[in-house]
Design a protein around this motif. Sequence first.
Motif, short mmCIF file in Angstrom:
data_model
loop_
_atom_site.label_atom_id
_atom_site.label_comp_id
_atom_site.label_asym_id
_atom_site.label_seq_id
_atom_site.Cartn_x
_atom_site.Cartn_y
_atom_site.Cartn_z
N HIS A 164 0.85 -1.20 0.00
CA HIS A 164 0.00 0.00 0.00
C HIS A 164 0.88 1.24 0.00
O HIS A 164 2.11 1.12 0.08
CB HIS A 164 -0.93 -0.02 1.22
CG HIS A 164 -0.20 -0.03 2.52
ND1 HIS A 164 0.08 -1.17 3.22
CD2 HIS A 164 0.38 0.99 3.23
CE1 HIS A 164 0.77 -0.86 4.31
NE2 HIS A 164 0.97 0.45 4.34
N GLU A 170 6.12 8.23 4.98
CA GLU A 170 6.06 8.21 6.45
C GLU A 170 7.46 8.34 7.03
O GLU A 170 7.70 9.15 7.91
CB GLU A 170 5.38 6.92 6.91
CG GLU A 170 3.93 6.85 6.49
CD GLU A 170 3.09 6.01 7.42
OE1 GLU A 170 3.38 4.81 7.53
OE2 GLU A 170 2.14 6.56 8.02
N HIS A 183 4.68 0.49 1.14
CA HIS A 183 4.97 -0.48 2.19
C HIS A 183 4.58 -1.87 1.71
O HIS A 183 3.40 -2.10 1.40
CB HIS A 183 4.20 -0.14 3.47
CG HIS A 183 4.74 1.06 4.19
ND1 HIS A 183 4.03 1.75 5.14
CD2 HIS A 183 5.95 1.67 4.10
CE1 HIS A 183 4.77 2.75 5.60
NE2 HIS A 183 5.93 2.72 4.98
N THR A 252 2.39 1.39 11.38
CA THR A 252 2.25 2.86 11.44
C THR A 252 0.79 3.29 11.47
O THR A 252 0.48 4.47 11.31
CB THR A 252 2.95 3.54 10.25
OG1 THR A 252 2.27 3.16 9.05
CG2 THR A 252 4.41 3.15 10.16
ZN LIG Z 1 1.97 1.64 5.61
#
Ligand SMILES: [Zn+2]
Length: 303
Positions: A164, A170, A183, A252
């Motif tokens: 995703h 991030e 990720h 996260t």
């Molecule tokens: Zn993620």
Amino acid sequence: MKKHHILFTLTALLSLALLVPACKEDDTPADPCATVTCQNGGICADGSCFCPDGFSGPNCEVEDPCHEANETGEWGYDHAGGPACWSMVCGHGDCLGDRQSPVNIVNAVLNSSLPELVLNGNETTTKIIHNGHTIEFEQEPGSYIDYGETENGLLNQFTLGQFHFHAKSEHQVDGGHAPLEAHLVCRNVWKNEYLVIGVMFEEGASNPFLAQFVDHLPTAGAPPFEEEDLVYNPFELLPDNHSYFSYSGSLTTPPCSEVVHWVVMENKVQATAAEIAAFTNILHDNYRPVQPLNGRVITLVHH
Ligand SMILES: [Zn+2]
């Protein structure tokens, strides 16, 4: 002389008293709420505001940023239910832990004794969904990573469940965001532990891997996209060079479980501004702010 003086003073006081009009007595008490304005639906009684749930302050002008998250149990990235509230959303207590992700990658220590990433990609079709938080590419089983060995000498295997995107990135490197981060979420076949690979994007040449999805990205609430003819190897998302930063951290997003061995690729991959914008226009800042390292060391592994 003295008498004269007193007389003069009395005359002066008398004339002053005549000049100053007598105060008018008002026997209706002043309304203590007359000068009070309660905001956000607050109600004034006896000069004080009584505020509805989620608001406080003398005039109900302070909104509790976690009010919505507390009410609905939902989390997100905007101020109501945003990252500062995640720990208060029922059951998301891990978000206040001391090994949280993402982090700012800084002062990484070179140590190439950590394992190499051995990628075993399976050609797969995909189901692309927008789950309200991100665009997720669900994977058919078959793609996995070998990453060193377990204590018992078995291959440490992690299977890829989905990948995703976050926009902006991030993770930060030396305090800077990338416009987009992917990720790849891989789960240990032996235990509840994850290896998540972060791939940062930068603006540059066209990225054929990303480009194949650009016309098929669902927005929030739209039905998932499925296309049998769209077949690809998910690990083609990674840069050619497999050097990586590594540290121990968390998911996260809530529940923020501290069960992730993070692998953030040192090299960014390129994509055109339009390819990146296709994602960022849908994702709207779905990134968690960086979390304190609390003494954790980030390792740089060159292979
Ligand atoms: Zn993620």
